[in-house]
Structures are given as structure tokens and as C-alpha cells.
Design a protein around this motif. Structure first.
Motif, PDB file in Angstrom:
ATOM      1  N   THR B  17       0.675  -1.058  -0.004  1.00 20.67           N
ATOM      2  CA  THR B  17      -0.016  -0.177   0.033  1.00 20.67           C
ATOM      3  C   THR B  17       0.793   1.259   0.052  1.00 20.67           C
ATOM      4  N   ASP B  40      -8.116  -4.353  -1.451  1.00 18.58           N
ATOM      5  CA  ASP B  40      -8.153  -4.967  -0.086  1.00 18.58           C
ATOM      6  C   ASP B  40      -9.435  -4.749   0.380  1.00 18.58           C
ATOM      7  N   ASP B 119      -3.746  -1.978  -5.984  1.00 15.18           N
ATOM      8  CA  ASP B 119      -2.930  -2.200  -4.615  1.00 15.18           C
ATOM      9  C   ASP B 119      -3.599  -3.528  -3.962  1.00 15.18           C
TER      10      ASP B 119
HETATM   11 MG   LIG Z   1      -2.055  -3.045   1.999  1.00 10.42          MG
END
Ligand SMILES: [Mg+2]
Ligand SMILES: Nc1ncnc2c1ncn2[C@@H]1O[C@H](COP(=O)(O)OP(=O)(O)OP(=O)(O)O)[C@@H](O)[C@H]1O
Lengths: 83, 269
Positions: B17, B40, B119
């Protein structure tokens, strides 16, 4: 940490142990990655068949598929116990 | 045409991240229209690092399920022109990401953006597979540590067999190694794998080495991607990585111990 500690702390270089272990496990896992899904099952059944005749351990049978351009070869390696 | 880049690792907590935030910010600073997507689902962290947590109204899953338009869900960054964030849902689970849904959102984004940064969540399960599926390039975030390197190798195997490019028999996903949390002093003492060790084992091109740095925590405390702290070592290392991603040749920095390090160690009580 004092000067004396600095020179005294000659710990073994654990990074080189890590590298060696990684090289082995990564090579092993890469080899397995390219193998077809049915191979573990095939290996188990081959072991079962051979055991009808000879007492062998699981790790005495190695099965591997080698792919060439024109054909694939199933390689079977059986180590028999000494008697 | 838009480039889709996944930031992935297998192992958790290695800096995905942090990297996604800095790489996307860097690309946008170079003038490229960039969107960074938080895959996520269920956790959502990217919004905090990007300092937009209080501006989230709709999320990625809302868009996939047709409850919001992309335009409604995209958050425009307040610092860098041409940077947008697509946040993750906190209330759904990762299964809410369908291959078809993700594909549709990505191709809609591809119409207007130059770069799409994904991500990835940790692991090799559904969420991680969704994040990497449509990738053109992959940044493999790795720590100089045994389980992280092994997981990176597994992720490489999955990219090479399960990505859309692999399935279509296209040119393979372009792989980049980003070594993060690197501590040259520990490498010199033989306690930590060196850049060379990790490169040798993973055998993919090195995009950059990000040093272990106080600046990362300081930046994330304030919701500033560390690349914007251009006086910091980690910020500069990320800037170098972005330049390399864009094709520039740059020397790798922050690989050696600072000279004063030795004396510091000697004279520290
Ligand atoms: Mg992460
Ligand atoms: N170069 C660095 N120096 C120091 N700390 C770092 C560095 N990179 C990341 N960190 C710290 O490591 C922690 C994990 O980072 P981050 O959240 O980016 O990892 P992640 O891979 O996204 O984790 P997850 O797998 O949970 O999504 C954070 O506390 C972050 O501040």
C-alpha cells in the motif's frame, strides 16, 4: 553498543544460510509448479501398486514429467531396498 | 493505451500500500493521468495513506454492482493534478469482486487514464487473483527476508500461469522487483539478504530498492505518500523507481551504509 562489543559480536552470517535455503526451496517449488495436477495422485497409486510386491517407502518413488518439443516423457524412478 | 500495473507480494505487510500510494502519486506528478485502486476489500487502508478517508462516499464494490457510477466513486487527489483514488469497500468481502465486474471497471477506466495501479491484498486468494488478473505489468514488493522472497516467487508463478495475458497466450506480464525495508547496515553485518542475493533468487529486473526509513511512518501518520517528502531517502528512492518505470536509466542509491554509520556505532555509548 561499545567499541569492544562491536568487534566481539562476530555472529555467524545468517544471511548466507537464508540464501542457501531459499535457493533450494525455490528450485524445488518451481519444478513442481510446471508439473500437471494429476502427478501426486499418480505417484500415490504407483506406490500402492509397487507395494504389493516390494516393501518401499513413499520417498523411494519419484515421478516427473519432462516436456520436449515433440513429446513428453514420464520419468519413473523407483529405488528398491537392499536385501 | 492505459497500462495496468499490479502491486503485489503474497506476504502481508511488506509495503504494497505504501508503494501503491507513492508510485501512483509519482506517475501523476510526471503528468500522467493515474488512478490507484484499493483491492483490499474488507480492510481499506489506501484511503488513509492518501489522506482521503473522509471523502469516501461510494467504493469499488458499489461500482461493480451498479450502485454507483465510476464518476461518483472516484476521489480526486487534492495535492496532485491527474491523480484519482478508487477506495475499497469496508462492508463487503473479497468475493464481491467478480472477474467480469473487475474487467468492466478496468476497461472503463482504461478509456480515460494512462496508468491504473492495483493495490493487491496479501495472500494468493481471490482478492489477490482479482488484482493481478488483468495486469500488463507487476511490481513485486519484497522484503529482504526469507518468507517474503519465497512468497514473491510463488506470486511470480501465479502471474505466469493464471493472468489474462498467460491465458490468452499474449506477451507475459512484465515483472519488476521492488525491494523494500532494506537495511544496508544489517546486510554488511551478514544479517540480511542483500539486493544481489534477492535478485539472484527471483531473477527478475530490479525496479528499485527502498530503504527502511523513519520517513515512511512519519508520512503515513499525516496521510502523505512518502514520495512527496522529497528530502527523505525513501521518498527519493520511490522517485527513482517511478523514473525507471517510465524508462529512464538511474543508478540505484541507498545500497551502502553511510560512512558515518561505523563511527556512530563505535562512539554510541
Ligand atoms: Mg496493503
Ligand atoms: N521502507 C519502509 N521503511 C519503514 N517502514 C515501512 C517501509 N515500507 C513500509 N513500511 C511500514 O510497514 C507497514 C506495512 O506497510 P504497508 O501497509 O504498505 O504494507 P502492505 O503490504 O500493504 O500490507 P498488507 O499486506 O496488510 O496490505 C506499515 O506500517 C508501513 O509504515
Amino acid at each position: 553498543m561499545s567499541l569492544l562489543d562491536y568487534f566481539r559480536s562476530k555472529k555467524p552470517a545468517t544471511a548466507s544460510i537464508a540464501k542457501e535455503r531459499l535457493q533450494i526451496i525455490v528450485a524445488h517449488e518451481r519444478g513442481r509448479r510446471d508439473q500437471p495436477d494429476y502427478l501426486p495422485q499418480l505417484q500415490q497409486e504407483l506406490i500402492a501398486v509397487i507395494r504389493k510386491y516390494v516393501q518401499i517407502d513413499d520417498d523411494m518413488v519419484q515421478v516427473q514429467l519432462d516436456k520436449n518439443d515433440s513429446c513428453s516423457v514420464l520419468e519413473l524412478n523407483v529405488t528398491l531396498p537392499e536385501d | 493505451m492505459a497500462k495496468i500495473i499490479v502491486v503485489t507480494s503474497g506476504k502481508g505487510g511488506v509495503g504494497k500500500t505504501t508503494t501503491s500510494a507513492s508510485i501512483s502519486t509519482g506517475l501523476a506528478k510526471h503528468g500522467h493521468k493515474t488512478v490507484v485502486i484499493d483491492f483490499d476489500v474488507g480492510l481499506r487502508n489506501l484511503d488513509l495513506i492518501m489522506n482521503c478517508e473522509r471523502r469516501v462516499v461510494y467504493d469499488f464494490v458499489n461500482v461493480i454492482q451498479g450502485e454507483a457510477t465510476l464518476k461518483q466513486a472516484l476521489i480526486k487527489d487534492k495535492r496532485v493534478e491527474t491523480l484519482y483514488i478508487l477506495p475499497a469497500s469496508q462492508t463487503r468481502d473479497k468475493d464481491a469482486l467478480s472477474l467480469e465486474g473487475v474487467g468492466k471497471v478496468l476497461s472503463e477506466l482504461a478509456e480515460t487514464f494512462d496508468y491504473i495501479i492495483c493495490d493487491s491484498p496479501a495472500g494468493i486468494e481471490h482478492g489477490a487473483l482479482m488484482a493481478m488478473h488483468f495486469a500488463d505489468e507487476a511490481i513485486i514488493v519484497t522484503n529482504p527476508e526469507i518468507s517474503s522472497v519465497r512468497d514473491s516467487d510463488r506470486i511470480l508463478g501465479i502471474l505466469q500461469s493464471k493472468s489474462q495475458r498467460a491465458k490468452d497466450g499474449q506477451e507475459p506480464v512484465r515483472e519488476h522487483l521492488l525491494l523494500t525495508r532494506y537495511n544496508p547496515e544489517r546486510v554488511v553485518r551478514g544479517e540480511m539478504l542483500s539486493v544481489g542475493d534477492v535478485e539472484e533468487i527471483l531473477a527478475i529486473p530490479l525496479l528499485g530498492v527502498i530503504p527502511e526509513s523513519q520517513a515512511v511512518l512519519t508520512a503515513s501518520n499525516q496521510g502523505v505518500p512518502v514520495i512527496l517528502d522529497d528530502s527523505s531517502d525513501a521518498g527519493q528512492a520511490y522517485e527513482d523507481a517511478v523514473a525507471r518505470l517510465l524508462g529512464e536509466k538511474r543508478e540505484h542509491r541507498f545500497l551502502d551504509t553511510q560512512k558515518k554509520g561505523f563511527f556512530k556505532r563505535m562512539f554510541r555509548g
